[in-house]
Design a protein around this motif. Structure first.
Motif, mmCIF file in Angstrom:
data_model
loop_
_atom_site.group_PDB
_atom_site.id
_atom_site.type_symbol
_atom_site.label_atom_id
_atom_site.label_comp_id
_atom_site.label_asym_id
_atom_site.label_seq_id
_atom_site.Cartn_x
_atom_site.Cartn_y
_atom_site.Cartn_z
ATOM 1 N N SER A 99 0.743 -1.375 0.010
ATOM 2 C CA SER A 99 -0.065 0.077 0.023
ATOM 3 C C SER A 99 0.934 1.287 -0.024
ATOM 4 O O SER A 99 2.083 1.309 0.466
ATOM 5 C CB SER A 99 -0.733 -0.020 1.331
ATOM 6 N N GLY A 100 0.385 2.139 -0.782
ATOM 7 C CA GLY A 100 0.977 3.384 -0.637
ATOM 8 C C GLY A 100 0.831 4.064 0.867
ATOM 9 O O GLY A 100 -0.162 3.893 1.467
ATOM 10 N N ILE A 101 2.130 4.761 1.290
ATOM 11 C CA ILE A 101 1.795 5.424 2.747
ATOM 12 C C ILE A 101 1.959 6.981 2.516
ATOM 13 O O ILE A 101 3.027 7.421 1.728
ATOM 14 C CB ILE A 101 3.211 4.782 3.513
ATOM 15 N N SER A 102 1.086 7.823 3.094
ATOM 16 C CA SER A 102 1.152 9.033 3.052
ATOM 17 C C SER A 102 2.282 9.801 4.074
ATOM 18 O O SER A 102 2.798 8.968 5.228
ATOM 19 C CB SER A 102 -0.199 9.774 3.486
ATOM 20 N N GLY A 103 2.745 10.787 3.632
ATOM 21 C CA GLY A 103 3.483 11.468 4.438
ATOM 22 C C GLY A 103 3.270 11.533 5.943
ATOM 23 O O GLY A 103 3.973 11.324 6.847
ATOM 24 N N ASP B 180 5.080 25.695 -0.856
ATOM 25 C CA ASP B 180 6.092 25.114 0.317
ATOM 26 C C ASP B 180 5.036 24.730 1.289
ATOM 27 O O ASP B 180 5.505 23.454 1.877
ATOM 28 C CB ASP B 180 6.946 26.211 0.787
ATOM 29 N N ALA B 181 4.049 25.417 1.488
ATOM 30 C CA ALA B 181 3.080 25.207 2.599
ATOM 31 C C ALA B 181 2.457 24.032 2.342
ATOM 32 O O ALA B 181 2.150 22.906 3.315
ATOM 33 C CB ALA B 181 2.181 26.179 2.766
ATOM 34 N N ILE B 182 2.063 23.704 0.938
ATOM 35 C CA ILE B 182 1.865 22.399 0.675
ATOM 36 C C ILE B 182 2.499 21.031 0.706
ATOM 37 O O ILE B 182 2.056 20.162 1.430
ATOM 38 C CB ILE B 182 1.287 22.357 -0.774
ATOM 39 N N VAL B 183 3.734 21.363 0.384
ATOM 40 C CA VAL B 183 4.930 20.265 0.534
ATOM 41 C C VAL B 183 5.134 19.823 2.069
ATOM 42 O O VAL B 183 5.061 18.759 2.343
ATOM 43 C CB VAL B 183 5.949 20.630 -0.157
ATOM 44 N N GLY C 159 2.999 20.839 4.561
ATOM 45 C CA GLY C 159 2.024 20.419 5.268
ATOM 46 C C GLY C 159 1.168 19.228 4.969
ATOM 47 O O GLY C 159 0.570 18.627 5.821
ATOM 48 N N VAL C 160 1.139 18.926 3.693
ATOM 49 C CA VAL C 160 0.588 17.802 3.335
ATOM 50 C C VAL C 160 1.482 16.748 3.017
ATOM 51 O O VAL C 160 1.246 15.439 3.667
ATOM 52 C CB VAL C 160 -0.201 18.073 1.817
ATOM 53 N N LEU C 161 2.683 16.888 2.374
ATOM 54 C CA LEU C 161 3.493 15.826 2.234
ATOM 55 C C LEU C 161 4.597 15.455 3.305
ATOM 56 O O LEU C 161 5.068 14.547 3.352
ATOM 57 C CB LEU C 161 4.370 16.043 0.951
ATOM 58 N N LYS C 162 4.445 16.380 4.382
ATOM 59 C CA LYS C 162 5.353 16.479 5.703
ATOM 60 C C LYS C 162 6.751 16.152 5.004
ATOM 61 O O LYS C 162 7.669 15.630 5.876
ATOM 62 C CB LYS C 162 5.002 15.095 6.445
ATOM 63 N N GLY C 163 6.988 17.066 4.196
ATOM 64 C CA GLY C 163 8.512 17.184 3.469
ATOM 65 C C GLY C 163 8.893 15.948 2.596
ATOM 66 O O GLY C 163 9.870 16.122 2.231
ATOM 67 N N PRO D 23 6.372 14.207 -5.726
ATOM 68 C CA PRO D 23 5.982 13.529 -4.396
ATOM 69 C C PRO D 23 7.146 12.436 -4.304
ATOM 70 O O PRO D 23 7.450 11.850 -5.235
ATOM 71 C CB PRO D 23 4.841 12.911 -4.336
ATOM 72 N N GLU D 24 7.544 12.142 -3.341
ATOM 73 C CA GLU D 24 8.696 10.875 -2.794
ATOM 74 C C GLU D 24 7.749 9.789 -2.709
ATOM 75 O O GLU D 24 6.872 9.895 -2.081
ATOM 76 C CB GLU D 24 9.516 11.425 -1.665
ATOM 77 N N SER D 25 7.949 8.826 -3.469
ATOM 78 C CA SER D 25 7.192 7.714 -3.317
ATOM 79 C C SER D 25 7.530 6.916 -2.179
ATOM 80 O O SER D 25 8.518 6.590 -1.715
ATOM 81 C CB SER D 25 7.294 6.730 -4.456
ATOM 82 N N LEU D 26 6.325 6.560 -1.172
ATOM 83 C CA LEU D 26 6.690 5.981 0.051
ATOM 84 C C LEU D 26 5.646 4.828 -0.035
ATOM 85 O O LEU D 26 4.268 4.639 -0.057
ATOM 86 C CB LEU D 26 6.060 6.722 1.293
ATOM 87 N N THR D 27 6.064 3.483 -0.204
ATOM 88 C CA THR D 27 5.367 2.263 -0.483
ATOM 89 C C THR D 27 5.657 1.480 0.771
ATOM 90 O O THR D 27 6.894 0.956 0.971
ATOM 91 C CB THR D 27 5.569 1.697 -1.604
ATOM 92 N N GLY D 28 4.647 0.899 1.324
ATOM 93 C CA GLY D 28 4.698 -0.201 2.552
ATOM 94 C C GLY D 28 4.429 -1.525 1.813
ATOM 95 O O GLY D 28 3.373 -1.658 1.193
ATOM 96 N N ILE D 29 5.276 -2.509 2.225
ATOM 97 C CA ILE D 29 5.361 -3.702 1.700
ATOM 98 C C ILE D 29 5.788 -4.796 2.777
ATOM 99 O O ILE D 29 6.583 -4.676 3.516
ATOM 100 C CB ILE D 29 6.258 -4.002 0.354
ATOM 101 N N GLN D 30 4.862 -5.955 2.814
ATOM 102 C CA GLN D 30 4.847 -6.587 3.912
ATOM 103 C C GLN D 30 6.268 -7.522 3.799
ATOM 104 O O GLN D 30 6.554 -7.768 2.630
ATOM 105 C CB GLN D 30 3.695 -7.843 3.658
ATOM 106 N N ASP D 31 6.694 -7.829 4.658
ATOM 107 C CA ASP D 31 8.455 -8.388 4.844
ATOM 108 C C ASP D 31 8.375 -9.701 4.672
ATOM 109 O O ASP D 31 9.327 -10.353 3.944
ATOM 110 C CB ASP D 31 8.755 -8.248 6.473
ATOM 111 N N ARG D 32 7.096 -10.610 4.366
ATOM 112 C CA ARG D 32 6.931 -11.675 3.769
ATOM 113 C C ARG D 32 7.243 -11.841 2.339
ATOM 114 O O ARG D 32 7.367 -12.831 1.551
ATOM 115 C CB ARG D 32 5.872 -12.407 4.155
ATOM 116 N N VAL D 33 7.113 -10.529 1.715
ATOM 117 C CA VAL D 33 7.303 -10.466 0.264
ATOM 118 C C VAL D 33 8.754 -10.365 0.013
ATOM 119 O O VAL D 33 9.487 -9.451 0.296
ATOM 120 C CB VAL D 33 6.438 -9.311 -0.535
ATOM 121 N N LYS D 34 9.140 -11.246 -0.816
ATOM 122 C CA LYS D 34 10.768 -11.344 -1.002
ATOM 123 C C LYS D 34 10.775 -11.119 -2.580
ATOM 124 O O LYS D 34 10.093 -11.153 -3.479
ATOM 125 C CB LYS D 34 11.359 -12.714 -0.635
#
Length: 530
Positions: free
Chosen positions: A248-252, A302-305, A307-311, A498-509
């Motif tokens: 799943s994608g992860i928000s900032g 800058d406020a968007i990056v 405030g929303v993306l958290k940098g 945006p920087e891509s932040l993706t969460g992946i279960q550790d069982r996925v190899k």
């Protein structure tokens, strides 16, 4: 390029296979559970030549194969074409197909299928936005069958981005030759030649794929894939926490909370993407570049990056990604920085005055418009709210409308003039090649990705020149001119990378290094730890 649910948009994100090789034994325990991914939106159509959105492409790239594909290192490598050659003039490309490639119904893949695919793209009756990729200076690329497993593409003249367009998924002629390709049942029940076979599609729920046991390349380690349709980012994240999905994608805003999660890891990388607010340039106010500039200077990026993306991203003002080889470092300075006072001055000079309701108006027409974006993308929803507040401060009224993805896509893709929107928040996923013809050339409206109706003769000319120039450094200079003109004109307000932040279960190899080519590239290497 294609529309992207989280970053709209027209290049393909290709999930890649490897060349044919000997097949290693597969551990059956690894095949019992499907890899479960979130594709974020309902696909529009599972036909590679008709697709315009990333949700569709995520499925298409698993089911279909192109002559070439994109490697982990962002290089074009053979796929259905086992090898290819180019003549010294750069006008004849000869592709030799794998002789052990079969459609999922068991029929062999032949050069006739390749010819059929590209001729359907070139057919004016086909509802595709990709036709211009195979027309050079007004002349069509010709496809000539040499034998059952060899085909030539004959170009009227050298064309720099041509090989990138050879990643297009190939269609089975024997199933579609007598069909109206725009309405064929095939588009919802596809048969390809890729590493996975389509099984079923339950609208608003999931799409199921199984491994192609007769795949001509390296056989996938996964036995099946379950592609869930979860538009809401928060819902998807809860599903990831519960291990109901593997990705799943992860928000900032959620990064700090989940970065040390015991069961999944967050992968960070820069991507070939940007997010923007696009104007309908046929709108009575937005056709004026001075008004677009006033709006740009009222928005604090800058406020968007922060405030929303958290940098987790950087501000943007160009239609290119810093990851691209063509990105012009010398154009980093924003020509219209945040300056609400200057914004008010420009609006006053354009003839706007406050009415009794405190809203600007001109010739009795209040300055109010509707900003649409896709429901479920929380970052975009928050960006829309911030833009609403920024423009309220300069007395412009903005109404926000959140839409289901399929309805949203229909509005921007509708082949009508003018289109039924005022402004949109979307994103583009970009291709390996900087050719922006499909996005910015005036010929690509209304039937194309230039849905904002941008029209600049200088840009049209430069885009054409960029396609016909083979020297990389010369092309870089040309695209610098293109980016400069577009940044000056502001058909979009380019918001952020945006920087891509993706969460992946550790069982996925079997994941590939984090980067623009994707984490599951090639998908054939991915497996679930028992």
């Amino acid at each position: 390029m294609k529309h992207n649910k989280h970053l709209l948009g027209l290049l393909l994100i290709v999930l890649i296979g490897l060349a044919a090789c000997s097949q290693a034994p597969i551990n059956k325990k690894k095949l019992q559970k499907p890899l479960t991914l979130n594709i974020s939106a309902e696909p529009s159509v599972l036909n590679p030549i008709l697709s315009t959105d990333s949700a569709s492409s995520k499925v298409i790239d698993l089911v279909f194969s192109g002559l070439l594909r994109v490697s982990t290192n962002l290089e074009l490598i053979p796929d259905l074409a086992q090898s290819y050659t180019i003549n010294s003039e750069g006008t004849i490309y000869t592709f030799n197909l794998h002789k052990n490639a079969y459609w999922h119904d068991g029929k062999p893949v032949t050069a006739e299928d390749v010819k059929f695919t590209f001729e359907r793209i070139l057919d004016p009756k086909t509802n595709t936005v990709r036709r211009s990729n195979y027309i050079i200076n007004g002349k069509e690329v010709q496809f000539k069958v040499i034998n059952s497993h060899c085909i030539q593409a004959i170009l009227p003249q050298p064309f720099a981005p041509f090989l990138t367009h050879m990643t297009m998924g190939i269609l089975p002629k024997h199933l579609l030759s007598n069909q109206d390709i725009n309405t064929a049942l095939f588009n919802r029940n596809p048969i390809g030649s890729g590493p996975f076979v389509f099984q079923e599609w339950h609208s608003a729920q999931f799409i199921r794929l199984k491994r192609n046991e007769n795949y001509y390349g390296k056989r996938p380690k996964l036995g099946s894939l379950l592609l869930k349709i979860i538009p809401d980012q928060n819902t998807a994240l809860i599903s990831l926490e519960k291990a109901e999905i593997d990705q799943s994608g992860i928000s900032g805003k959620d990064y700090a909370r989940y970065k040390d999660h015991p069961e999944f890891s967050i992968h960070r990388y820069e991507d070939l993407v940007y997010t923007y607010m696009g104007f309908n340039l046929k709108h009575q106010f937005f056709k004026d570049s001075q008004i677009r500039k006033a709006i740009a200077m009222a928005i604090n990026k800058d406020a968007i990056v922060n405030g929303v993306l958290k940098g987790f991203g950087t501000t943007a003002h160009l239609p290119a990604s810093p990851v691209s080889w063509a990105f012009p470092e010398t154009l980093k300075k924003n020509p219209y920085p945040y300056n609400p006072e200057k914004s008010r001055q420009l609006l006053k000079a354009a003839g706007f005055r406050k009415n009794k309701q405190g809203i600007l108006q001109k010739n009795g027409q209040p300055f109010e418009f509707t900003l649409i974006t896709n429901k479920g993308n929380k970052d975009r929803e928050k960006v829309a709210q911030l833009i609403q507040q920024f423009l309220k401060s300069v007395d412009i009224k903005v109404e926000i409308r959140l839409m289901e993805w399929s309805s949203f896509i229909k509005i921007v893709n509708a082949a009508k003039d003018p289109k039924d929107f005022d402004a949109v928040i979307l994103g583009w996923s970009l291709g390996l090649d900087p050719d922006g013809h499909s996005l910015w050339h005036s010929s690509q409206y209304p039937k194309g990705f230039n849905f904002v109706a941008y029209n600049n003769a200088k840009v049209d000319k430069a885009l054409q020149k960029g396609r016909l120039t083979m020297n990389t450094q010369h092309r870089k200079t040309i695209y610098k001119q293109v980016y400069h003109e577009i940044a000056k004109d502001l058909p979009y307000i380019f918001l952020y990378y945006p920087e891509s932040l993706t969460g992946i279960q550790d069982r996925v190899k079997g994941l590939s290094p984090a980067g623009p080519a994707g984490l599951m590239n090639p998908i054939e290497n991915v497996y679930l730890q028992p």
